[in-house]
Write a protein that holds these residues in place. Structure first.
Motif, short mmCIF file in Angstrom:
data_model
loop_
_atom_site.label_atom_id
_atom_site.label_comp_id
_atom_site.label_asym_id
_atom_site.label_seq_id
_atom_site.Cartn_x
_atom_site.Cartn_y
_atom_site.Cartn_z
N SER A 114 63.88 -33.36 103.60
CA SER A 114 63.75 -34.52 104.64
C SER A 114 62.65 -35.50 104.68
CB SER A 114 63.85 -33.85 105.96
OG SER A 114 62.76 -33.25 106.28
N GLY A 116 62.01 -36.86 101.77
CA GLY A 116 62.00 -37.70 100.84
C GLY A 116 61.63 -37.06 99.24
N ASN A 219 69.59 -36.74 110.07
CA ASN A 219 68.58 -37.70 108.85
C ASN A 219 69.54 -38.59 108.46
OD1 ASN A 219 67.13 -38.75 107.19
ND2 ASN A 219 67.01 -36.79 105.80
N PRO A 220 69.27 -40.12 108.76
CA PRO A 220 70.11 -41.06 108.05
C PRO A 220 70.08 -41.06 106.51
CG PRO A 220 68.27 -42.03 109.23
CD PRO A 220 68.23 -40.43 109.63
N ASP A 221 69.06 -40.46 106.05
CA ASP A 221 68.98 -40.76 104.71
C ASP A 221 69.22 -39.19 103.85
OD1 ASP A 221 67.99 -43.30 104.72
OD2 ASP A 221 65.98 -42.49 105.53
N TYR A 222 69.87 -38.65 104.63
CA TYR A 222 70.23 -37.16 104.17
C TYR A 222 70.67 -37.22 102.84
CZ TYR A 222 72.45 -32.75 103.59
OH TYR A 222 73.22 -31.53 103.06
N TRP A 223 70.28 -36.33 101.78
CA TRP A 223 70.27 -36.49 100.47
C TRP A 223 71.84 -36.06 100.19
CZ3 TRP A 223 72.46 -32.50 97.46
CH2 TRP A 223 72.51 -31.34 98.30
#
Length: 587
Positions: A114, A116, A219-223
């Protein structure tokens, strides 16, 4: 069906215990998820009890049970429509040999925590080692069956097993992966309550107050937004777990709209109290869902480590004295069917009558050790439904007498040494329905000359006493799945019968039970697997360890009208991985 195995090892998108997984490579989404579900919104749930830790991966502290599902992520993910199938999550592929002596996973190149940073093979190997040696007890049995774990490439890791257990290749894919760097220089098993594990899951803990609430944010940037297993999953922006001292304020919070979702386990309350204004206006939706899961076991477990519960005749007498039919009518209006065995309500449940076929073949080597009814057939005694069923009381007294306990001149039940039969029923404060069951049972026992008493303790005391097996009889609830495996040893195995803090609360200590679990784990066909489960069910049920209550073969849920779920319900029904996972918010 016979297991086709994998003739020659090759990378696959998923793995099944028998044959191949149902969904093909390149599937769009899980069949019970909506890949077009909108993102956004909030779900608040009410939880009874408290917590003092946010790390579900260690033994210390009390953790909200949902956290291991909500913040954890593993190499593979379970389909709730297939009891024994997993699909790639952190891993893009899985590979194993025909005998499943080893399994190899290849990480997705985009997998990230989370914060990055990438998920690496080093993180994977460290996670398996630290959880297996210093983590929660649930991880240690698997680790003891690992021969080696090693990197086989920049993104691949192979695990080789030291025991014959076909399920291990699947279990290996379900271990949570943690970030090694977070715990450098930290005592993993004893870190403070504010240590929140960094994982790669769609949700992260963003706010909390110990014992009061936990808030998780998507998480808006979830992988993994593009991974097939995650399509239509994790749609809600915010999940909030609100904790209450008991069921009454929790229900009041739902009635006012402060809480958005509730599960109702009381038939009487479902029928009589879900007519409040928000239900009448349509702001709250009521729904009953079916499922094909085993009933599991709910009831009063007897501690066989202590006399007189080490005598099966005493246990049978106490089961006979439990007036289920009257209790069920009083509390639920007779609406709830009784749990008849650990795997009832499913294809894995024992069948009526004598054991036959493979079930009999599995049990026969232990015939001289098995309790009466295991092979011949065992069914729970029934009462006539009246409050004072004299026939059942006489049957119970006959069993007590056979075990050496008879009434004295005052009617008190005593053994040959003159000791009175008395014991404590331990429960956690906050469950009025179970207290009512205990009260009615205690009244019946008093008619038999038994001094039974109910002791309610708070969550901390309950955990402390149950971990130390400091009880005579205890409220017990053990959920079981359609894919029983290694965890059965922890629930019922001899090795765990005296392990402090274990889950074998009744102290089951039976070579036959161990053998049936081994058959479960080593079966090479679905038919043998089912036979092993049915044989295990017989040994447990005829073991007379628990006085069963009624089963929940349906789920009663109520929720805010703006919350939605797909129409297609998985065979597991309302189960971790379904709510809140596939739900979404839409006004």
């Amino acid at each position: 069906m016979a297991s086709v195995g994998i003739a020659s090892a090759e990378p696959m998108h998923g793995i099944a215990m028998y044959g191949e997984p149902a969904l093909p490579d390149g599937f769009v989404s899980l069949p019970y998820a909506n890949p077009d579900a909108p993102k956004g919104g909030t779900m608040v749930t009410a939880e009874v009890g408290g917590f003092d830790s946010l790390n579900p991966y260690v033994d210390s502290g009390r953790v909200p049970w949902q956290l291991s599902y909500l913040i954890g992520e593993s190499l593979m993910g379970r389909s709730l429509d297939e009891p024994f199938s997993l699909y790639g999550l952190l891993a893009e592929s899985v590979e194993t040999d025909e005998d499943r002596k080893w399994v190899e996973f290849t990480l997705r190149p985009e997998a990230a925590f989370s914060d990055g940073t990438p998920v690496t093979v080093d993180d994977v190997i460290w996670s398996y080692e630290i959880l297996g040696t210093q983590g929660h007890g649930r991880y240690r049995s698997f680790w003891s069956q690992v021969e080696t774990i090693e990197a086989t490439g920049e993104r691949s890791v192979r695990i080789t097993f030291n025991t014959d257990n076909r399920e291990l290749a699947l279990i290996a894919g379900m271990r949570p992966i943690l970030q090694k760097a977070q715990f450098e220089g930290v005592d993993f098993a004893n870190e403070g309550p504010d240590m929140i594990p960094i994982t790669s899951a769609p949700y992260t803990i963003t706010d909390y107050e110990l014992g009061q609430y936990v808030e998780l944010t998507r998480n808006p940037d979830y992988w993994g937004a593009d991974v097939p297993f995650r399509q239509g999953i994790a749609n809600l922006d915010t999940l909030r777990l609100e904790f209450f001292g008991d069921e009454t304020p929790a229900f009041e919070a739902f009635k006012t709209g402060d809480v958005h979702f509730t599960r109702e386990f009381s038939e009487s309350r479902w029928e009589s109290q879900y007519n409040f204004p928000r239900v009448q206006s349509g702001e709250v939706v009521k729904e009953i869902l079916t499922h094909q899961r085993p009933s599991g076991m709910t009831g009063f477990a007897m501690n066989t480590r202590r006399a007189p519960f080490d005598d099966w005749r005493i246990r049978e007498a106490l089961i006979t004295a439990f007036n289920f039919e009257f209790i069920n009518e009083t509390i639920t209006g007779g609406q709830q069917p009784r749990i008849t065995s650990y795997f009832s309500n499913s294809p894995l449940g024992m069948q009526d009558g004598p054991a036959t076929g493979r079930v009999l073949e599995f049990l026969e080597p232990y015939a001289d050790q098995l309790l009466p009814g295991t092979i011949e057939g065992y069914a729970l005694p029934q009462t006539d439904g009246s409050e004072n069923d004299r026939r059942s009381l006489r049957a119970a007294l006959a069993l007590f007498a056979e075990a050496g306990w008879t009434p004295d001149d005052s009617g008190t039940l005593r053994n040959g040494a003159g000791d009175a039969l008395e014991f404590e029923i331990l429960m956690k404060t906050g469950s009025s329905e179970t207290e009512s069951i205990a009260d009615m049972y205690i009244q019946t026992l008093s008619r038999l000359g038994i001094d039974a008493r109910l002791t309610n303790v708070d969550s901390a005391q309950y955990v402390q006493r149950s971990d130390a097996y400091d009880f005579d009889m205890i409220y017990y609830r053990r959920g079981l799945s359609l894919s029983p495996g290694n965890e059965q040893y922890a629930y019922f195995g001899t090795e765990y019968s005296d392990t402090q803090g274990g889950r074998n609360l009744m102290g089951a200590n039976s070579p036959a039970i161990d053998a049936m679990i081994t058959h479960l784990l080593t079966s090479e066909s679905q038919s043998d697997f089912i036979a092993a489960a049915r044989a295990l069910d017989r040994t447990l049920t005829a073991g007379r360890y628990v006085i069963p209550f009624y089963q929940w073969n349906i789920s009663r849920i109520a929720y805010d009208q703006n919350l939605h779920h797909p129409e297609n319900i998985p065979i597991f029904g309302d189960w971790p991985g379904w709510q809140p996972d596939v739900w979404w918010y839409e006004e």
